[in-house]
Design a protein around this motif. Structure first.
Motif, mmCIF file in Angstrom:
data_model
loop_
_atom_site.group_PDB
_atom_site.id
_atom_site.type_symbol
_atom_site.label_atom_id
_atom_site.label_comp_id
_atom_site.label_asym_id
_atom_site.label_seq_id
_atom_site.Cartn_x
_atom_site.Cartn_y
_atom_site.Cartn_z
ATOM 1 N N GLU A 281 0.838 -1.198 0.000
ATOM 2 C CA GLU A 281 0.000 0.000 0.000
ATOM 3 C C GLU A 281 0.873 1.247 0.000
ATOM 4 O O GLU A 281 1.966 1.254 0.572
ATOM 5 N N LYS A 282 0.336 2.289 -0.626
ATOM 6 C CA LYS A 282 1.075 3.544 -0.696
ATOM 7 C C LYS A 282 0.074 4.685 -0.732
ATOM 8 O O LYS A 282 -0.961 4.599 -1.389
ATOM 9 N N CYS A 283 0.388 5.746 -0.017
ATOM 10 C CA CYS A 283 -0.378 6.983 -0.130
ATOM 11 C C CYS A 283 0.310 7.822 -1.200
ATOM 12 O O CYS A 283 1.419 8.316 -0.992
ATOM 13 N N GLU A 284 -0.339 7.941 -2.345
ATOM 14 C CA GLU A 284 0.275 8.608 -3.491
ATOM 15 C C GLU A 284 -0.241 10.032 -3.632
ATOM 16 O O GLU A 284 -1.433 10.309 -3.443
ATOM 17 N N LEU A 285 0.668 10.934 -3.974
ATOM 18 C CA LEU A 285 0.345 12.334 -4.225
ATOM 19 C C LEU A 285 0.610 12.646 -5.687
ATOM 20 O O LEU A 285 1.668 12.283 -6.220
ATOM 21 N N VAL A 286 -0.345 13.307 -6.348
ATOM 22 C CA VAL A 286 -0.181 13.715 -7.746
ATOM 23 C C VAL A 286 -0.616 15.169 -7.884
ATOM 24 O O VAL A 286 -1.650 15.567 -7.337
ATOM 25 N N SER A 287 0.190 15.953 -8.570
ATOM 26 C CA SER A 287 -0.159 17.344 -8.876
ATOM 27 C C SER A 287 -0.088 17.567 -10.379
ATOM 28 O O SER A 287 0.798 17.016 -11.053
ATOM 29 N N ILE A 288 -1.020 18.359 -10.886
ATOM 30 C CA ILE A 288 -1.018 18.774 -12.289
ATOM 31 C C ILE A 288 -1.124 20.293 -12.272
ATOM 32 O O ILE A 288 -2.100 20.858 -11.748
ATOM 33 N N VAL A 289 -0.103 20.955 -12.814
ATOM 34 C CA VAL A 289 0.016 22.403 -12.647
ATOM 35 C C VAL A 289 0.457 23.075 -13.945
ATOM 36 O O VAL A 289 0.885 22.420 -14.900
ATOM 37 N N LYS A 290 0.389 24.397 -13.948
ATOM 38 C CA LYS A 290 0.925 25.174 -15.064
ATOM 39 C C LYS A 290 2.446 25.064 -15.058
ATOM 40 O O LYS A 290 3.064 24.939 -13.993
ATOM 41 N N PRO A 291 3.075 25.098 -16.233
ATOM 42 C CA PRO A 291 4.531 24.880 -16.307
ATOM 43 C C PRO A 291 5.336 25.773 -15.375
ATOM 44 O O PRO A 291 6.303 25.312 -14.757
ATOM 45 N N SER A 384 5.364 9.862 -3.146
ATOM 46 C CA SER A 384 4.817 8.990 -2.106
ATOM 47 C C SER A 384 4.690 9.778 -0.815
ATOM 48 O O SER A 384 5.646 10.397 -0.371
ATOM 49 N N GLY A 385 3.492 9.690 -0.220
ATOM 50 C CA GLY A 385 3.347 10.434 1.013
ATOM 51 C C GLY A 385 2.754 9.657 2.176
ATOM 52 O O GLY A 385 1.909 10.200 2.831
ATOM 53 N N LEU A 386 3.141 8.392 2.485
ATOM 54 C CA LEU A 386 4.373 7.695 2.100
ATOM 55 C C LEU A 386 4.057 6.271 1.658
ATOM 56 O O LEU A 386 2.882 5.898 1.586
ATOM 57 N N ALA A 387 5.103 5.456 1.458
ATOM 58 C CA ALA A 387 4.934 4.020 1.270
ATOM 59 C C ALA A 387 4.601 3.405 2.629
ATOM 60 O O ALA A 387 5.383 3.500 3.578
ATOM 61 N N VAL A 388 3.412 2.796 2.743
ATOM 62 C CA VAL A 388 2.922 2.362 4.056
ATOM 63 C C VAL A 388 3.783 1.248 4.648
ATOM 64 O O VAL A 388 4.172 1.295 5.825
#
Length: 426
Positions: A281-291, A384-388
């Motif tokens: 299990e992992k708590c995953e973080l994803v961001s999509i932003v302007k360059p 990863s916020g984080l790998a459990v």
């Protein structure tokens, strides 16, 4: 994926960047494939123009009573129709060949990424926390785990190597850590909680740069879906093919999911214990932003992951990865390495990467900046916020007691139903 126009316009700069990855110059080959594809497309356009002109001329010849000319033109149109499938197949084949070639070239490193072939060249950015002083010899988690409910034997009996069956307090600690991580990222850092599928199609894996290069490291089902190696795939690909509104940025998503990896590229590594599993299990973080926002977002995301380690009072260090240790799709990566006193070493517990527009190009994801005529590609980031499982290991080794028990970190008390110590049962 790389911008073919940029390569055509400045092949020397592209080759200079890609050679930093330890790859031979490829711009000339890319331009050669692109010119062949463009030539094939031009032939199709020319054939279509000739067919249209001949078809129009047939009507004129018939109107003038020139039957012979009309028949000649009809023969010309028939010949063009016969050759068009061949031209179209050439165009498709050359386009696919160019696409496949580009898909196998890693992202270009950012200018501040250090040179180096492997982890020995990574650069330590910061160190946090004080390593605990023990009045006994600390053990590794694999040695104290079985008595606490970390059942390696049953995991292996059910599924083979690199699977573990957690029981009792160990199972609850694992669940508590995952819930704590997700809650913190959502409430304290503004990530949107998501529960995405863990089975995805080829397009999602390709768009997030896991295919074609890393097919052997993932599990595929009999109906041609993939078990995600990380929720980065599902979360990032959720905007695949979209034309986004500029007002939606920054998009920040978090998910706590099962992840699956065949670990084909790590045979013989970490075969003992709970560090490297096929299912985790992992708590995953994803961001999509302007360059223009991606560098600051990278620092922010990394800090969001660090907050978990600080809340759990686990000593760690932040590393800037060198080019040789950086992932295929990354342009810059920070690793967080937690201190494991049983092993007497720092071990990776989180990896936070800025991929620039590399994934957005592969996914065909764009947005149109206000006042601009053309759409552009956003930047994507993941961490990863984080790998459990690895956090379970870190808690076990840092909070172990001489009698084999584990003290539960204060931050987890609300998630443990009042349990403050995990006692060995055997």
């Amino acid at each position: 994926m790389h911008d073919i126009r940029t390569i055509r316009e400045n092949p020397e700069a592209f080759d200079a960047a890609i050679t930093r990855r330890g790859i031979e110059p490829v711009a000339a080959k890319i331009i050669e494939l692109d010119e062949a594809r463009r030539a094939a497309a031009t032939k199709i356009q020319e054939a279509q123009s000739k067919r249209n002109a001949a078809s129009k001329a047939i009507g004129q010849a018939m109107g003038q009573g020139d039957t012979a000319k009309a028949e000649t033109l009809k023969a010309e149109v028939a010949d063009i129709k016969q050759t068009m499938p061949v031209l179209e197949e050439d165009n498709r084949r050359l386009g696919a060949e160019l696409q496949d070639y580009l898909a196998r070239i890693p992202n270009l490193p950012a200018s501040d990424v250090p040179a180096g072939d492997d982890e020995d060249a990574n650069v330590e950015i910061s160190v946090w926390g004080t390593k605990r002083t023990f009045d006994f010899t600390p053990q590794e988690h694999a040695d104290i785990g079985p008595a606490l409910g970390m059942d390696f034997e049953t995991g292996a009996k059910l599924s083979g190597a690199r699977f573990t069956f957690l029981r009792g307090g160990m199972a609850r600690l694992h669940r508590a850590l995952g819930q704590f991580m997700l809650d913190h990222q959502v409430t304290a850092n503004g990530y949107t909680e998501c529960a995405p599928p863990v089975l995805v199609r080829d397009e999602a894996m390709y768009g997030t740069d896991k295919l074609p290069k890393f097919a052997e490291d993932s599990f595929r089902t009999t109906d041609d879906r993939w078990l995600i190696p990380t929720a980065e795939v599902s979360l990032t690909a959720s905007v695949q093919g979209d034309l986004l509104d500029e007002t939606v940025f920054p998009i920040r998503m978090a998910a706590l999911t099962q992840c699956f990896r065949s670990e084909a590229g790590s045979a013989g590594k970490d075969t003992r214990g709970f560090i490297r599993q096929h299912q985790f299990e992992k708590c995953e973080l994803v961001s999509i932003v302007k360059p223009e926002e991606s560098e600051a977002e990278h620092e922010r995301m990394t800090d969001c992951a660090e907050q978990i380690l600080r809340a759990l009072e686990l000593p760690y260090r932040k590393m800037l990865l060198c080019i040789g240790d950086m992932g295929f799709g990354a342009r810059k990566t920070y690793d967080l390495e937690v201190w494991l006193p049983g092993q007497g070493a720092y071990r990776e517990i989180s990896s936070c990467s800025n991929t620039g527009d590399f994934q957005a190009r592969r996914m065909g994801t764009r947005f149109k900046p206000e006042g601009e005529k053309n759409s552009v590609f956003p930047h994507t980031l993941n961490g990863s916020g984080l790998a459990v499982g690895r956090t379970v290991v870190a808690v076990m080794e840092n909070y172990q007691n001489a009698d084999g028990s584990i003290t539960v970190p204060a931050a987890l008390h609300p998630y443990m139903g009042g349990v403050e110590t995990l006692e060995p049962t055997a």
